[in-house]
Write a protein that holds these residues in place. Structure first.
Motif, PDB file in Angstrom:
ATOM      1  N   LYS A   1     -25.663 -24.416  -6.116  1.00 12.45           N
ATOM      2  CA  LYS A   1     -24.694 -25.257  -5.404  1.00 12.45           C
ATOM      3  C   LYS A   1     -25.266 -26.664  -5.189  1.00 12.45           C
ATOM      4  O   LYS A   1     -24.560 -27.657  -5.384  1.00 12.45           O
ATOM      5  CB  LYS A   1     -24.337 -24.606  -4.062  1.00 12.45           C
ATOM      6  CG  LYS A   1     -23.294 -25.345  -3.279  1.00 12.45           C
ATOM      7  CD  LYS A   1     -22.967 -24.612  -1.980  1.00 12.45           C
ATOM      8  CE  LYS A   1     -21.953 -25.383  -1.168  1.00 12.45           C
ATOM      9  NZ  LYS A   1     -21.618 -24.693   0.081  1.00 12.45           N
ATOM     10  N   ASP A   2     -26.544 -26.755  -4.803  1.00 12.85           N
ATOM     11  CA  ASP A   2     -27.195 -28.060  -4.626  1.00 12.85           C
ATOM     12  C   ASP A   2     -27.225 -28.821  -5.945  1.00 12.85           C
ATOM     13  O   ASP A   2     -26.950 -30.022  -6.000  1.00 12.85           O
ATOM     14  CB  ASP A   2     -28.630 -27.898  -4.115  1.00 12.85           C
ATOM     15  CG  ASP A   2     -28.712 -27.306  -2.731  1.00 12.85           C
ATOM     16  OD1 ASP A   2     -27.810 -27.561  -1.907  1.00 12.85           O
ATOM     17  OD2 ASP A   2     -29.698 -26.581  -2.469  1.00 12.85           O
TER      18      ASP A   2
ATOM     19  N   ASP B   1     -25.253 -28.404  -8.583  1.00 13.58           N
ATOM     20  CA  ASP B   1     -23.894 -28.812  -8.941  1.00 13.58           C
ATOM     21  C   ASP B   1     -23.471 -30.062  -8.177  1.00 13.58           C
ATOM     22  O   ASP B   1     -22.854 -30.967  -8.734  1.00 13.58           O
ATOM     23  CB  ASP B   1     -22.891 -27.687  -8.666  1.00 13.58           C
ATOM     24  CG  ASP B   1     -22.971 -26.561  -9.678  1.00 13.58           C
ATOM     25  OD1 ASP B   1     -23.627 -26.732 -10.734  1.00 13.58           O
ATOM     26  OD2 ASP B   1     -22.387 -25.490  -9.403  1.00 13.58           O
ATOM     27  N   ARG B   2     -23.817 -30.104  -6.890  1.00  8.48           N
ATOM     28  CA  ARG B   2     -23.476 -31.276  -6.078  1.00  8.48           C
ATOM     29  C   ARG B   2     -24.103 -32.543  -6.664  1.00  8.48           C
ATOM     30  O   ARG B   2     -23.420 -33.540  -6.856  1.00  8.48           O
ATOM     31  CB  ARG B   2     -23.933 -31.079  -4.635  1.00  8.48           C
ATOM     32  CG  ARG B   2     -23.634 -32.275  -3.724  1.00  8.48           C
ATOM     33  CD  ARG B   2     -24.287 -32.132  -2.345  1.00  8.48           C
ATOM     34  NE  ARG B   2     -25.704 -31.792  -2.369  1.00  8.48           N
ATOM     35  CZ  ARG B   2     -26.684 -32.662  -2.653  1.00  8.48           C
ATOM     36  NH1 ARG B   2     -26.413 -33.911  -2.966  1.00  8.48           N
ATOM     37  NH2 ARG B   2     -27.947 -32.274  -2.634  1.00  8.48           N
TER      38      ARG B   2
ATOM     39  N   GLU C   1     -21.889 -35.391  -8.519  1.00 11.38           N
ATOM     40  CA  GLU C   1     -21.946 -36.687  -7.832  1.00 11.38           C
ATOM     41  C   GLU C   1     -22.370 -37.774  -8.832  1.00 11.38           C
ATOM     42  O   GLU C   1     -21.784 -38.853  -8.874  1.00 11.38           O
ATOM     43  CB  GLU C   1     -22.937 -36.593  -6.671  1.00 11.38           C
ATOM     44  CG  GLU C   1     -23.013 -37.816  -5.789  1.00 11.38           C
ATOM     45  CD  GLU C   1     -23.979 -37.576  -4.627  1.00 11.38           C
ATOM     46  OE1 GLU C   1     -24.989 -38.294  -4.563  1.00 11.38           O
ATOM     47  OE2 GLU C   1     -23.714 -36.669  -3.811  1.00 11.38           O
TER      48      GLU C   1
ATOM     49  N   TYR D   1     -31.041 -39.609  -9.996  1.00 15.19           N
ATOM     50  CA  TYR D   1     -30.115 -38.558 -10.444  1.00 15.19           C
ATOM     51  C   TYR D   1     -30.619 -37.886 -11.721  1.00 15.19           C
ATOM     52  O   TYR D   1     -30.686 -36.658 -11.804  1.00 15.19           O
ATOM     53  CB  TYR D   1     -28.714 -39.126 -10.697  1.00 15.19           C
ATOM     54  CG  TYR D   1     -27.905 -39.347  -9.445  1.00 15.19           C
ATOM     55  CD1 TYR D   1     -27.443 -38.270  -8.686  1.00 15.19           C
ATOM     56  CD2 TYR D   1     -27.584 -40.630  -9.025  1.00 15.19           C
ATOM     57  CE1 TYR D   1     -26.692 -38.473  -7.541  1.00 15.19           C
ATOM     58  CE2 TYR D   1     -26.823 -40.835  -7.874  1.00 15.19           C
ATOM     59  CZ  TYR D   1     -26.383 -39.760  -7.140  1.00 15.19           C
ATOM     60  OH  TYR D   1     -25.636 -39.963  -6.012  1.00 15.19           O
TER      61      TYR D   1
END
Length: 120
Positions: free
Chosen positions: A47-48, A50-51, A55, A75
């Motif tokens: 989940k982290d 994917d965020r 983003e 990133y």
């Protein structure tokens, strides 16, 4: 003719030297960001990850937003570092994880800026 050849070689070598300096500053920045973020990213959940990934994708796609070099590489290097985690969790996918890491490490801020210009 000898002068022309000499001038050509001088220009060629200077151009090569400056190109290497520019690239080496990016390499140093990428390595610093990797060292600063690796431990944190290794603890990312899917989940982290994917965020961060989405983003970054959203920011890249926003035509009127230009990331700084540091933000861009933060990133891409975090995404690359997550490949380390995947390689450990899925040993049979280690080669693919390493290839993904290399791909994300190879991302270029200059290429990103060119792509931003074409969005406008």
């Amino acid at each position: 003719m000898k002068k022309l050849v000499s001038i050509f070689f001088i220009v060629f070598f200077l151009n090569t030297a400056f190109a290497q300096d520019k690239g080496s500053s990016d390499v140093a920045l990428k390595e610093r960001i990797y060292k600063e973020n690796r431990a944190k990213v290794l603890n990312f959940s899917m989940k982290d990850f994917d965020r961060v990934f989405f983003e970054f994708s959203d920011k890249k796609a926003t035509a009127n937003l230009v990331l700084t070099k540091e933000a861009f590489y933060k990133y891409t290097i975090q995404i690359a570092a997550f490949s380390d985690r995947l390689g450990v969790l899925y040993p049979d996918q280690k080669e693919m994880a390493e290839a993904s890491k290399k791909k994300w490490f190879a991302e270029s801020y200059e290429d990103y800026l060119v792509s931003k210009q074409s969005q406008r």
